[in-house]
Scaffold this motif. Structure first.
Motif, PDB file in Angstrom:
ATOM      1  N   ALA A 132      -8.481   8.221   8.414  1.00 51.91           N
ATOM      2  CA  ALA A 132      -8.930   8.558   7.067  1.00 51.91           C
ATOM      3  C   ALA A 132      -8.076   9.646   6.417  1.00 51.91           C
ATOM      4  N   THR A 133      -6.894   9.915   6.970  1.00 52.35           N
ATOM      5  CA  THR A 133      -6.027  10.970   6.433  1.00 52.35           C
ATOM      6  C   THR A 133      -4.710  10.358   5.957  1.00 52.35           C
ATOM      7  N   GLY A 174       5.324   6.169   8.308  1.00 54.42           N
ATOM      8  CA  GLY A 174       6.153   5.063   7.844  1.00 54.42           C
ATOM      9  C   GLY A 174       5.345   3.920   7.255  1.00 54.42           C
ATOM     10  N   ARG A 175       4.006   3.985   7.390  1.00 51.24           N
ATOM     11  CA  ARG A 175       3.129   2.989   6.761  1.00 51.24           C
ATOM     12  C   ARG A 175       2.425   3.667   5.585  1.00 51.24           C
ATOM     13  N   TYR A 176       2.346   2.953   4.492  1.00 50.26           N
ATOM     14  CA  TYR A 176       1.827   3.509   3.250  1.00 50.26           C
ATOM     15  C   TYR A 176       0.668   2.683   2.719  1.00 50.26           C
ATOM     16  N   LEU A 177      -0.277   3.383   2.089  1.00 51.96           N
ATOM     17  CA  LEU A 177      -1.352   2.718   1.381  1.00 51.96           C
ATOM     18  C   LEU A 177      -0.729   1.924   0.245  1.00 51.96           C
ATOM     19  N   ARG A 178      -1.077   0.652   0.165  1.00 49.16           N
ATOM     20  CA  ARG A 178      -0.553  -0.174  -0.931  1.00 49.16           C
ATOM     21  C   ARG A 178      -1.494  -1.340  -1.155  1.00 49.16           C
ATOM     22  N   HIS A 179      -1.356  -1.969  -2.301  1.00 45.52           N
ATOM     23  CA  HIS A 179      -2.136  -3.189  -2.520  1.00 45.52           C
ATOM     24  C   HIS A 179      -1.197  -4.379  -2.423  1.00 45.52           C
ATOM     25  N   TYR A 180      -1.717  -5.423  -1.843  1.00 45.57           N
ATOM     26  CA  TYR A 180      -0.995  -6.682  -1.714  1.00 45.57           C
ATOM     27  C   TYR A 180      -1.978  -7.757  -2.127  1.00 45.57           C
ATOM     28  N   ASN A 181      -1.677  -8.432  -3.225  1.00 45.79           N
ATOM     29  CA  ASN A 181      -2.642  -9.363  -3.825  1.00 45.79           C
ATOM     30  C   ASN A 181      -3.974  -8.648  -4.058  1.00 45.79           C
ATOM     31  N   TYR A 182      -3.901  -7.380  -4.432  1.00 43.50           N
ATOM     32  CA  TYR A 182      -5.019  -6.513  -4.779  1.00 43.50           C
ATOM     33  C   TYR A 182      -5.876  -6.074  -3.599  1.00 43.50           C
ATOM     34  N   ALA A 183      -5.547  -6.511  -2.393  1.00 35.99           N
ATOM     35  CA  ALA A 183      -6.227  -6.010  -1.194  1.00 35.99           C
ATOM     36  C   ALA A 183      -5.507  -4.737  -0.758  1.00 35.99           C
ATOM     37  N   LEU A 184      -6.273  -3.693  -0.433  1.00 33.89           N
ATOM     38  CA  LEU A 184      -5.682  -2.428   0.005  1.00 33.89           C
ATOM     39  C   LEU A 184      -5.437  -2.463   1.505  1.00 33.89           C
ATOM     40  N   LEU A 226     -12.367   6.500   2.787  1.00 30.13           N
ATOM     41  CA  LEU A 226     -11.360   5.439   2.864  1.00 30.13           C
ATOM     42  C   LEU A 226     -10.613   5.630   4.170  1.00 30.13           C
ATOM     43  N   ARG A 227     -10.587   4.611   4.980  1.00 29.12           N
ATOM     44  CA  ARG A 227      -9.856   4.688   6.237  1.00 29.12           C
ATOM     45  C   ARG A 227      -9.235   3.323   6.496  1.00 29.12           C
ATOM     46  N   HIS A 228      -8.269   3.286   7.384  1.00 28.30           N
ATOM     47  CA  HIS A 228      -7.721   1.986   7.748  1.00 28.30           C
ATOM     48  C   HIS A 228      -8.226   1.592   9.117  1.00 28.30           C
ATOM     49  N   LYS A 229      -8.444   0.314   9.260  1.00 26.73           N
ATOM     50  CA  LYS A 229      -8.828  -0.278  10.540  1.00 26.73           C
ATOM     51  C   LYS A 229      -8.205  -1.661  10.561  1.00 26.73           C
ATOM     52  N   ASP A 230      -7.441  -1.948  11.597  1.00 26.54           N
ATOM     53  CA  ASP A 230      -6.695  -3.200  11.660  1.00 26.54           C
ATOM     54  C   ASP A 230      -5.785  -3.352  10.436  1.00 26.54           C
ATOM     55  N   LEU A 231      -5.256  -2.223   9.984  1.00 28.68           N
ATOM     56  CA  LEU A 231      -4.294  -2.119   8.878  1.00 28.68           C
ATOM     57  C   LEU A 231      -4.884  -2.438   7.511  1.00 28.68           C
ATOM     58  N   ARG A 232      -6.188  -2.703   7.412  1.00 27.03           N
ATOM     59  CA  ARG A 232      -6.864  -2.899   6.138  1.00 27.03           C
ATOM     60  C   ARG A 232      -7.601  -1.617   5.770  1.00 27.03           C
TER      61      ARG A 232
END
Length: 126
Positions: free
Chosen positions: A70-71, A92-102, A48-54
């Motif tokens: 990925a950390t 300051g940015r956290y993993l979260r779901h918004y309308n079920y998108a992570l 699981l990693r973020h790219k373009d904040l997704r």
């Protein structure tokens, strides 16, 4: 995870297909960028990693940026026994779901954000 590799929360039950259960199961491993934090690996070895904040599931390319993407560092969650996962390379940015998108979003001091960014570990589905 959806078939396009983007992170999405879908309901998983005991009657879900094996594929759905596998897509919802991750192994928690020491963080690729910082061993005091965490990374999440699926059965195929993707992270699981973020790219373009997704949030997405990608194979490691061994780069420093991938390892940072990925950390996630555990912080106290909104409810007892839960954690919030702060992005290692975007404090300051956290993993979260918004309308079920992570995704990773900046912290917001409201009940909805706290609920959407608090997670509890459960027994693996697969």
């Amino acid at each position: 995870m959806r078939s396009d590799g983007l992170g999405h929360l879908d309901p998983v039950t005991s009657s879900s297909t094996t594929a759905v259960k596998q897509s919802a199961t991750f192994t928690v491993v020491p963080g690729l960028a910082d061993g005091s934090c965490y990374s999440f690996r699926d059965a195929s070895g993707r992270y699981l990693r973020h790219k373009d904040l997704r949030i997405r599931s990608d194979a490691s390319n061994g780069t420093t940026i991938f390892n940072k993407d990925a950390t996630y560092c555990a912080r106290p969650g909104a409810t007892t026994g839960s954690v919030s996962l702060e992005s290692y390379n975007y404090p300051g940015r956290y993993l979260r779901h918004y309308n079920y998108a992570l995704r990773i979003d900046p912290y917001q001091d409201n009940a909805t954000f706290r609920a959407d960014s608090s997670f509890t570990a459960v027994s693996p589905w697969a």
